[in-house]
Design a protein around this motif. Structure first.
Motif, PDB file in Angstrom:
ATOM      1  N   ASP A  11       0.868  -1.183   0.000  1.00  9.63           N
ATOM      2  CA  ASP A  11       0.000   0.000   0.000  1.00  9.63           C
ATOM      3  C   ASP A  11       0.904   1.231   0.000  1.00  9.63           C
ATOM      4  O   ASP A  11       1.423   1.634   1.042  1.00  9.63           O
ATOM      5  N   ARG A  14      -0.001   4.206   2.417  1.00  6.84           N
ATOM      6  CA  ARG A  14       0.278   3.866   3.818  1.00  6.84           C
ATOM      7  C   ARG A  14       1.773   3.903   4.089  1.00  6.84           C
ATOM      8  O   ARG A  14       2.231   4.416   5.108  1.00  6.84           O
ATOM      9  N   SER A  15       2.558   3.367   3.154  1.00  2.00           N
ATOM     10  CA  SER A  15       4.007   3.314   3.354  1.00  2.00           C
ATOM     11  C   SER A  15       4.635   4.696   3.294  1.00  2.00           C
ATOM     12  O   SER A  15       5.546   4.998   4.065  1.00  2.00           O
ATOM     13  N   PHE A  18       3.928   6.253   6.609  1.00  2.00           N
ATOM     14  CA  PHE A  18       4.756   5.626   7.638  1.00  2.00           C
ATOM     15  C   PHE A  18       6.186   6.157   7.585  1.00  2.00           C
ATOM     16  O   PHE A  18       6.737   6.603   8.591  1.00  2.00           O
ATOM     17  N   GLY A  92       2.964   3.226  13.498  1.00  2.00           N
ATOM     18  CA  GLY A  92       2.386   1.903  13.277  1.00  2.00           C
ATOM     19  C   GLY A  92       3.371   0.765  13.137  1.00  2.00           C
ATOM     20  O   GLY A  92       2.986  -0.341  12.759  1.00  2.00           O
ATOM     21  N   ALA A  93       4.636   0.991  13.456  1.00  4.84           N
ATOM     22  CA  ALA A  93       5.635  -0.080  13.395  1.00  4.84           C
ATOM     23  C   ALA A  93       5.378  -1.109  14.492  1.00  4.84           C
ATOM     24  O   ALA A  93       4.690  -0.845  15.474  1.00  4.84           O
ATOM     25  N   THR A  94       5.995  -2.264  14.320  1.00  3.01           N
ATOM     26  CA  THR A  94       6.030  -3.300  15.350  1.00  3.01           C
ATOM     27  C   THR A  94       7.448  -3.328  15.899  1.00  3.01           C
ATOM     28  O   THR A  94       8.416  -3.357  15.128  1.00  3.01           O
ATOM     29  N   ASP A 116       8.272  -2.476   9.569  1.00  2.00           N
ATOM     30  CA  ASP A 116       7.342  -1.524   8.961  1.00  2.00           C
ATOM     31  C   ASP A 116       5.998  -2.208   8.712  1.00  2.00           C
ATOM     32  O   ASP A 116       5.843  -3.401   9.003  1.00  2.00           O
ATOM     33  N   PRO A 117       4.986  -1.489   8.181  1.00  6.53           N
ATOM     34  CA  PRO A 117       3.666  -2.106   7.985  1.00  6.53           C
ATOM     35  C   PRO A 117       3.657  -3.323   7.063  1.00  6.53           C
ATOM     36  O   PRO A 117       2.752  -4.157   7.150  1.00  6.53           O
ATOM     37  N   ASP A 118       4.653  -3.452   6.173  1.00  2.32           N
ATOM     38  CA  ASP A 118       4.749  -4.627   5.311  1.00  2.32           C
ATOM     39  C   ASP A 118       5.613  -5.726   5.924  1.00  2.32           C
ATOM     40  O   ASP A 118       5.805  -6.776   5.314  1.00  2.32           O
TER      41      ASP A 118
END
Length: 134
Positions: A11, A14-15, A18, A92-94, A116-118
């Motif tokens: 996306d 979104r990226s 981010f 939104g990172a993990t 990252d989100p991906d």
């Protein structure tokens, strides 16, 4: 030293959002959009991020493969590493390793790691010996 890296993201919007947030503490900004039609046949559209007049980190739309890359961004201080981690988490990172010394590499290797989100593995790293300090 690398000149540039492309990663494929699922996306793009979104990226972009981010990375604009997560990389801001490192002074890295979204600076250019490249229209693939201006390149050779089949060249993808790209979203470029950089600092100090250099664009070196590029996003392209497609099927993400998070295992394809680990990306380490240079930080100029431990404070920048901390700020990167905080900004990335807020975006939104993990978490994949909070800020701190990575003694298994070197006691002067200070880093923070996130996904990252991906699911790409990102690291902000400050290596004091590469900045003229011990």
């Amino acid at each position: 030293m690398l000149d540039h890296v492309f990663i494929t993201v699922k996306d793009l919007g979104r990226s972009i959002a981010f990375y604009e947030t997560a990389l801001q503490p490192l002074g890295i900004e979204h600076v250019i959009d490249y229209d693939g039609k201006d390149g050779p046949e089949g060249h993808p559209d790209l979203k470029g991020f950089g600092r100090d007049g250099r664009v070196f980190f590029w996003l392209r739309q497609g099927d993400a493969d998070a295992k394809a890359a680990h990306i380490g961004f240079v930080a100029k201080s431990e404070a920048e590493v901390n700020a990167f981690h905080e900004a990335a988490m807020a975006a939104g990172a993990t978490d994949n390793g909070p800020p701190g010394a990575r003694l298994y590499y070197d006691p002067r290797y200070y880093a923070a790691n996130v996904f990252d989100p991906d699911g790409y593995s990102l690291e902000a790293v400050y290596k004091s010996w590469q900045h003229g300090q011990s």
